[in-house]
Write a protein that holds these residues in place. Structure first.
Motif, PDB file in Angstrom:
ATOM      1  N   GLY A  13      22.141  42.812  13.558  1.00 41.14           N
ATOM      2  CA  GLY A  13      21.824  43.181  12.180  1.00 41.14           C
ATOM      3  C   GLY A  13      20.909  42.175  11.498  1.00 41.14           C
ATOM      4  N   VAL A  14      21.232  40.892  11.647  1.00 40.03           N
ATOM      5  CA  VAL A  14      20.405  39.848  11.017  1.00 40.03           C
ATOM      6  C   VAL A  14      19.011  39.821  11.634  1.00 40.03           C
ATOM      7  N   LEU A  15      18.917  39.940  12.948  1.00 40.64           N
ATOM      8  CA  LEU A  15      17.604  39.921  13.608  1.00 40.64           C
ATOM      9  C   LEU A  15      16.770  41.120  13.203  1.00 40.64           C
ATOM     10  N   ALA A  16      17.397  42.281  13.093  1.00 44.05           N
ATOM     11  CA  ALA A  16      16.652  43.484  12.705  1.00 44.05           C
ATOM     12  C   ALA A  16      16.070  43.338  11.305  1.00 44.05           C
ATOM     13  N   LEU A  17      16.867  42.840  10.368  1.00 47.28           N
ATOM     14  CA  LEU A  17      16.369  42.654   9.007  1.00 47.28           C
ATOM     15  C   LEU A  17      15.289  41.573   8.948  1.00 47.28           C
ATOM     16  N   SER A  18      15.436  40.552   9.765  1.00 40.89           N
ATOM     17  CA  SER A  18      14.458  39.464   9.778  1.00 40.89           C
ATOM     18  C   SER A  18      13.099  39.955  10.280  1.00 40.89           C
ATOM     19  N   LEU A  19      13.118  40.708  11.369  1.00 36.65           N
ATOM     20  CA  LEU A  19      11.869  41.215  11.928  1.00 36.65           C
ATOM     21  C   LEU A  19      11.252  42.276  11.026  1.00 36.65           C
ATOM     22  N   PHE A  20      12.100  43.054  10.343  1.00 37.95           N
ATOM     23  CA  PHE A  20      11.574  44.039   9.410  1.00 37.95           C
ATOM     24  C   PHE A  20      10.817  43.356   8.277  1.00 37.95           C
ATOM     25  N   ALA A  21      11.336  42.217   7.818  1.00 38.31           N
ATOM     26  CA  ALA A  21      10.651  41.474   6.758  1.00 38.31           C
ATOM     27  C   ALA A  21       9.281  40.996   7.217  1.00 38.31           C
ATOM     28  N   VAL A  22       9.160  40.689   8.516  1.00 30.91           N
ATOM     29  CA  VAL A  22       7.877  40.228   9.045  1.00 30.91           C
ATOM     30  C   VAL A  22       6.872  41.374   9.103  1.00 30.91           C
ATOM     31  N   VAL A  23       7.274  42.489   9.699  1.00 31.82           N
ATOM     32  CA  VAL A  23       6.334  43.600   9.886  1.00 31.82           C
ATOM     33  C   VAL A  23       5.994  44.291   8.578  1.00 31.82           C
ATOM     34  N   SER A  24       6.868  44.189   7.580  1.00 33.26           N
ATOM     35  CA  SER A  24       6.618  44.856   6.312  1.00 33.26           C
ATOM     36  C   SER A  24       5.858  43.988   5.320  1.00 33.26           C
ATOM     37  N   SER A  25       5.647  42.711   5.662  1.00 31.27           N
ATOM     38  CA  SER A  25       4.949  41.820   4.744  1.00 31.27           C
ATOM     39  C   SER A  25       3.441  42.088   4.789  1.00 31.27           C
ATOM     40  N   PRO A  26       2.821  42.441   3.663  1.00 30.03           N
ATOM     41  CA  PRO A  26       1.381  42.729   3.665  1.00 30.03           C
ATOM     42  C   PRO A  26       0.529  41.482   3.869  1.00 30.03           C
ATOM     43  N   ASP A  27       1.093  40.318   3.630  1.00 33.24           N
ATOM     44  CA  ASP A  27       0.331  39.071   3.734  1.00 33.24           C
ATOM     45  C   ASP A  27       0.563  38.346   5.060  1.00 33.24           C
ATOM     46  N   PHE A  28       1.222  39.026   6.013  1.00 33.64           N
ATOM     47  CA  PHE A  28       1.541  38.356   7.268  1.00 33.64           C
ATOM     48  C   PHE A  28       0.279  38.027   8.059  1.00 33.64           C
ATOM     49  N   ASP A  29       0.153  36.773   8.434  1.00 31.78           N
ATOM     50  CA  ASP A  29      -0.998  36.288   9.191  1.00 31.78           C
ATOM     51  C   ASP A  29      -0.481  35.410  10.321  1.00 31.78           C
ATOM     52  N   GLN A  30      -0.704  35.846  11.553  1.00 26.71           N
ATOM     53  CA  GLN A  30      -0.174  35.127  12.711  1.00 26.71           C
ATOM     54  C   GLN A  30      -0.670  33.685  12.789  1.00 26.71           C
ATOM     55  N   ASP A  31      -1.854  33.434  12.267  1.00 26.01           N
ATOM     56  CA  ASP A  31      -2.455  32.109  12.373  1.00 26.01           C
ATOM     57  C   ASP A  31      -2.023  31.159  11.263  1.00 26.01           C
ATOM     58  N   SER A  32      -1.389  31.683  10.244  1.00 15.27           N
ATOM     59  CA  SER A  32      -1.036  30.860   9.091  1.00 15.27           C
ATOM     60  C   SER A  32       0.361  30.260   9.253  1.00 15.27           C
ATOM     61  N   PRO A  33       0.533  28.986   8.873  1.00 13.53           N
ATOM     62  CA  PRO A  33       1.873  28.395   8.896  1.00 13.53           C
ATOM     63  C   PRO A  33       2.860  29.146   8.004  1.00 13.53           C
ATOM     64  N   ALA A  34       2.322  29.826   6.980  1.00 15.47           N
ATOM     65  CA  ALA A  34       3.187  30.575   6.065  1.00 15.47           C
ATOM     66  C   ALA A  34       3.796  31.804   6.718  1.00 15.47           C
ATOM     67  N   ALA A  35       3.320  32.150   7.934  1.00 19.39           N
ATOM     68  CA  ALA A  35       3.874  33.318   8.623  1.00 19.39           C
ATOM     69  C   ALA A  35       5.359  33.134   8.905  1.00 19.39           C
ATOM     70  N   TRP A  36       5.773  31.899   9.132  1.00 21.77           N
ATOM     71  CA  TRP A  36       7.189  31.640   9.378  1.00 21.77           C
ATOM     72  C   TRP A  36       8.045  31.891   8.145  1.00 21.77           C
ATOM     73  N   ASN A  37       7.435  31.825   6.969  1.00 17.75           N
ATOM     74  CA  ASN A  37       8.197  32.050   5.745  1.00 17.75           C
ATOM     75  C   ASN A  37       8.734  33.475   5.669  1.00 17.75           C
ATOM     76  N   ALA A  38       7.943  34.426   6.189  1.00 16.25           N
ATOM     77  CA  ALA A  38       8.404  35.817   6.175  1.00 16.25           C
ATOM     78  C   ALA A  38       9.645  35.974   7.034  1.00 16.25           C
ATOM     79  N   LEU A  39       9.668  35.307   8.181  1.00 19.91           N
ATOM     80  CA  LEU A  39      10.835  35.380   9.061  1.00 19.91           C
ATOM     81  C   LEU A  39      12.043  34.678   8.436  1.00 19.91           C
ATOM     82  N   LEU A  40      11.808  33.525   7.826  1.00 17.08           N
ATOM     83  CA  LEU A  40      12.890  32.812   7.144  1.00 17.08           C
ATOM     84  C   LEU A  40      13.416  33.607   5.952  1.00 17.08           C
TER      85      LEU A  40
END
Length: 244
Positions: free
Chosen positions: A23-50
């Protein structure tokens, strides 16, 4: 301890632990894929997962911790286990401590395992190329672990005190609601209930229209551990004296 782990196999504690992880992993990954500002190259990408984990843990953990504690304690109520163990020289307080240690091993493994799996999925599945903020990540993981263990301890006491386990499960549901709302509450309000500390332990969240890393209230988390530790000790001693 051996008896408590043996009881877990019949009570399907492992299934509850798996549900918590998934459950926690599913919600965490959903936050990543649903974030419009997600950038794989940016250090801030980890913030979406956190941020996803900071929401997923308080949304799921309080109820499942209540289920774990309730099932582990209710078996004593149903089978008159308190009296049976007392005749063997094991007091109710010691039994509560044994249940906390046994379930604490499961909760610790689940919390640390979920964090490590999420970190791995961030690299492998989400393809985040920036270095992970390991210090902040470790602090978040340990803080959430402390809050989980504190909530578990309180639920063991509640389930041992109140024989009707619907009360404990209802408190678990209420805890989920409070924990989620605590993410948006002022710090002072979050300190009022043990579930509010999930909000104090979150590592990232929205600030304006962007997800940013957030400071973790480490002193408050330590204070929670101390207070719950004292309460657990006091109440287990009272259980023993009642039997005397």
């Amino acid at each position: 301890m051996a008896n408590e782990f043996a009881k877990m196999r019949h009570l399907k504690a492992g299934l509850v632990a798996v549900i918590m992880i998934v459950g926690v992993l599913a919600l965490s990954l959903f936050a990543v894929v649903s974030s419009p500002d997600f950038d794989q190259d940016s250090p801030a990408a980890w913030n979406a997962l956190l941020a996803g984990m900071s929401l997923g843990i308080p949304l799921i953990s309080p109820l499942l911790l209540a289920v774990l504690a309730s099932r582990q304690v209710d078996i004593e109520h149903q089978a008159n286990g308190w009296l049976l163990q007392s005749t063997s020289g094991i007091s109710p307080g010691r039994m509560c401590l044994a249940k906390f240690v046994a379930l604490g091993v499961i909760v610790t493994a689940v919390t640390l395992g979920t964090s490590l799996i999420a970190l791995t999925l961030g690299k492998v599945l989400a393809g985040i190329l920036a270095p992970a903020p390991l210090g902040h990540w470790a602090g978040f993981t340990l803080s959430m672990l402390v809050v989980n263990l504190a909530v578990l301890a309180l639920h063991i006491l509640l389930s041992a005190t109140v024989e009707n386990q619907l009360v404990a499960l209802s408190v678990g549901v209420l805890g989920c609601i409070i924990a989620v709302f605590s993410l948006g509450l002022p710090s002072a309000a979050a300190h009022v209930t043990p579930w509010g500390y999930y909000g104090l332990a979150r590592a990232a969240g929205y600030q304006g229209d962007q997800i940013q890393a957030l400071p973790i209230a480490y002193p408050s988390i330590v204070a929670l551990a101390v207070i719950v530790g004292v309460l657990f000790t006091v109440f287990t001693i009272r259980f023993d004296r009642q039997e005397d």
